[in-house]
Write a protein that holds these residues in place. Sequence first.
Motif: not given
Length: 465
Positions: A39, A47, A51, A369
């Motif tokens: 990623l 951004d 996502f 993330l």
Amino acid sequence: MASFAFLTLSLLSGQALAKVCTNVTIPVNINAHQPQFNLAPLQVNQDATRFALNFTNIGRNFTNEIFAGNFADVRGVYNISAKYCTPDVQKANPTVQFLTHGIGFDKSYWDLPFNNYNYSYIDVATAAGFSTVSIDRFGIGNSSKADPLNVVQAPAEVSAMYEITNMLRNGTFPTVAHKFQKVVHVGHSFGSAQTNMLVTLHPQASDGIVLTGWSINGTWLGQTLADWNLHLARLNQPLRFGNVSLAAKRGQNGQNKYKGQNGQNGHRNEDGSVNGYVSNSDLIQTIENALGLLGVEASASDIWQEIATTEVGDIINGWNETLAPPQNLPTGYLTWSDLTANIFAFLYPGFFEDAISLFAEKTKQPVTLGEILTLAGPIAPNKFAGPVQVVTGRQDQIYCGGDCLATGTQLPSIPAAAQVLFPNASAFQAYIHPNTGHGLNFHYNATGAYHVIQQWFQSHNLGSS
């Protein structure tokens, strides 16, 4: 009978007058086998939005799309920040509760330094005779930080939990010269998912588990990400999570050179926060004056709402909250946008103090993330043989869509469906706490749920003796 047991527990709890706590840093050897993802690094808040859109798209499996096709071993010694607490008078054979927080919190979730600790789970547990260990999960709070995509994931965090659990059992936990014969685990939300993962991988690791703010229904997780309106943590609260200098806030020898509303110097609280930088009334007056110069009239109430319930409030929170160096987190650390997003996900309106929601927002912690991509964990039957209790607020938005009793089936509640994961459990209970959202510990009646948990452990011979 239940009322008598609850009364007995309350009377016994009152015998312990205080808790004794020690903050410790634990070097932990983490060993985890984790998926690797491709990623591109996030650069700006847009951004993070992209996502979230990709992750929640009904026609895509974005996790699979960015899976690199391989797993990697995450190995190394990382520091885990923990708080160890005991009753003021400890029993000969204490049981220790291992407490694991969820997303958006750190270990203070279990011992909230708010309103004289009236919401403290640890106060209730130690009063019932238990010792506790609460941790900042790997990558969060005061624990070691690492790559937020391919290192700080659920398996690595569970590995840290397992190693610390072994330390408690074999007497190598720092500062504690005791081998605990009984170790039980209490999680919240993502911490509950990790607790479930722990006993799935290591059924003998725990003697009993309580999973709060949790169910096996992930239907509303996409809604949660949408509500959060994800931002890069370093941009949302730059003075806590970014690399903005705090030099302007310090006078000679590091002393605060700004005055609070009453002219007092800022000072560090027990939880590390700092008071005395920017008062609400001063802010409102300054903005009123500025708007007046533009010929714009706005009420103090409207101005306060603009400050407290939007990203503006997070900038001020970062200013007021810390004297420590900024964390300079990588852009893969994310957080929700503002107070209103916090309330939607975690709180049930009408059943919490306004002040505690503001406290939750200014002390919030980020999510990586990698954690989002490994959030679900194993949802399959395991071999755990101890007692299992699920404790979820009826109005939990994240795991029940706002009503844990709206099953549409013969099941008594949405969390009750989790029983299928524990076919060997010695006992199973799904308890639904009234007038409570996802962040159980921030609601008026939180301590009622705490007592239910202590009673559950004690009724299954897992109390201290």
